[in-house]
Design an enzyme around this catalytic site. Structure first.
Site, PDB file in Angstrom:
ATOM      1  CE  LYS A  77      11.568   1.454  32.309  1.00  0.00           C
ATOM      2  NZ  LYS A  77      12.334   1.803  31.131  1.00  0.00           N
TER       3      LYS A  77
ATOM      4  NE  ARG B 160      14.626   7.779  32.230  1.00  0.00           N
ATOM      5  CZ  ARG B 160      12.674   7.245  33.190  1.00  0.00           C
ATOM      6  NH1 ARG B 160      12.595   6.127  33.282  1.00  0.00           N
ATOM      7  NH2 ARG B 160      12.377   8.575  33.089  1.00  0.00           N
TER       8      ARG B 160
END
Lengths: 197, 287
Positions: B222, B256
């Site tokens: 991210k 995840r």
């Protein structure tokens, strides 16, 4: 008359050293079967006979795993101690053979180790306390046989058993492990009279 | 707490890898690598082989981009869920969607888990989970519209906001009939957050695990990792694994991920250090 189970002293058998994949499944299974056999025959206290406090922990853990909730006594056998006058009826001996059974063994490979261990195994299988009592302590020390004081003590204070069996003998990590059972051993110097069943 | 994810249950000490499988032409990390359905199908087989317990199938890129309406999202994911369900009965199928219509269609095809990454934007999603016995991920986005980028978002206390929002949504889902063992909470790093917010969420993740709800973290590659280390997409694995380790120490249950194997190793290693997982096979010094 005494019943004896002999199990390895490896701390791999302690529950706090459990792995996801058991490194010694057969050793653990055989030790548990032997201790389960021992405690079903026991009415009184169980004596854990070991060469050091770690071995005593292994013996206690196996008794817990077998569901034994009765009294437990402990005796640490050393080369210098005087023998106890007698052993109780139920003895859990915790002892290993040599630690020199391969190049990766704690003591490396010593060609004398197989013969030394083989002698112990014959004595365990045949119920020959004299052979255990006669183990050479100097050679045992050179071969890192930490269980020798236990084996020698058993040989000195127990007479020949009514029956004997060697359930397991292997050295997955270079230390020789045994699981053995002696049933109905008298005191030293006396033949067993009856075997309880 | 035992986790029940659709037809699958997991013991309360299990940590789970949720592998990302995009059915998008434009997701930030893979840039359409699994846009073709067969490529996505192969990717599922690959991550299952790598040990992922969950696949998270998404048909809409989280960031800004061309409009994907309900019909197009359904074209991307519904038949694909059916195909994965038939080929991989043992894997948990999660679908990343904020739309109740899509959720209903994938649950009809056997989806086990609805990953509501946009924080309850469509309040009917929890009703769909309840009616199909599916599990639900409750996320915190600070009230963002789906696919919007944060701009000067501010919180008095971002962790407190994430805890309050996810717990409230979890309780609402349970009140609607979702099994209490089938609700996960996700603080949603980067979603409606600056890099500083995501760093603080990571630092204080234990405040979310302390709620008792099983925590899902979505950290993989991210922007908060990229901005912190000044590395582009494609060079963020090490940073991802570092924050993964901290979340594992705080007790996160579901991860995840793009990279199943290294994440699994990091989580297993940390869980063994914290005493929640035995070593695989330890004999050193114990013979």
């Amino acid at each position: 008359m005494s019943d004896l189970a002999l199990v390895p002293s490896t701390p791999l058998l302690l529950p706090e050293h459990g792995s996801l994949v058991d490194p010694v499944p057969q050793v653990r299974a055989a030790a548990r079967r032997a201790v389960a056999w021992l405690v079903t025959r026991s009415a009184g206290p169980v004596l854990v006979l070991s060469a050091d406090p770690l071995g005593a922990r292994v013996g206690r853990a196996l008794l817990v795993a077998a569901g034994w909730s009765g009294p437990v006594d402990e005796l640490v056998a050393t080369a210098s101690d005087a023998d106890p006058e007698r052993l109780p009826d139920t003895v859990l001996a915790v002892a290993d053979g040599t630690a020199c059974r391969g190049p990766d063994a704690p003591g490396g490979l010593d060609p004398r180790a197989a013969g030394f261990d083989g002698g112990v195994e014959r004595a365990l299988r045949e119920g020959d306390p004299g052979a255990l009592a006669g183990l050479d302590p100097a050679l045992a020390g050179e071969l890192l046989c930490a269980g020798a004081p236990v084996l020698r003590l058993v040989g000195r204070v127990l007479g020949p058993p009514a029956s004997a069996r060697l359930d397991l003998a292997e050295h997955p990590f270079g230390v020789r492990y045994w699981v053995a059972r002696w049933e109905g051993a008298g005191a030293a110097g006396r033949m067993p009279t009856t075997a309880r069943g | 707490m035992t986790l029940r994810l659709g037809r699958h249950t997991f013991p309360d000490d299990a940590t789970l890898m949720m592998a990302i499988v995009n059915r998008t032409p434009d997701s930030f990390y893979d840039r359409g690598a699994t846009w073709a359905e067969d490529r996505a199908f192969d990717r599922v087989a690959e991550v299952v082989d790598e040990g992922a317990e969950i696949v998270d199938i998404g048909g809409v890129k989280a960031g800004q981009g061309p409009v994907v309406d309900v019909e197009e999202e359904q074209r991307r994911v519904v038949a694909f869920v059916r195909r994965v369900r038939a080929a991989h009965p043992g894997v948990v199928i999660s679908v990343d969607t904020w739309r109740a219509e899509v959720a209903r269609a994938v649950c009809e095809e056997g989806a086990d888990l609805l990953n509501d990454a946009w924080g309850g934007y469509d309040p009917r999603l929890a009703e769909v989970a309840a009616s199909y016995g599916a599990a639900l991920v409750c996320t915190h986005t600070g009230g963002m519209t789906p696919r919007s980028a944060p701009h000067r978002v501010a919180y008095d206390d971002v962790v407190d906001a994430a805890v309050r929002a996810t717990v409230a949504e979890a309780e609402r889902a349970v009140a609607l009939g979702v099994d209490r063992a089938s609700v996960l909470v996700d603080p949603a790093h980067d979603f409606g957050k600056t890099t500083f917010h995501s760093l603080e969420l990571t630092r204080r993740l234990c405040e979310l695990t302390a709620t008792g709800w099983p925590v899902l973290v979505s950290l993989s590659n991210k922007d908060f990792v990229g901005e912190t280390l000044d590395v582009p997409v494609g060079e963020r694995l090490v940073g991802t694994l570092a924050v993964t380790a901290l979340c594992a120490q705080a007790g996160a249950r579901v991860y995840r991920v793009h990279d199943v194997v290294p994440t699994r190793q990091v989580v297993d290693m940390v869980r063994s250090v914290t005493g929640h997982r035995p070593p695989a096979r330890a004999v050193r010094g114990l013979a």
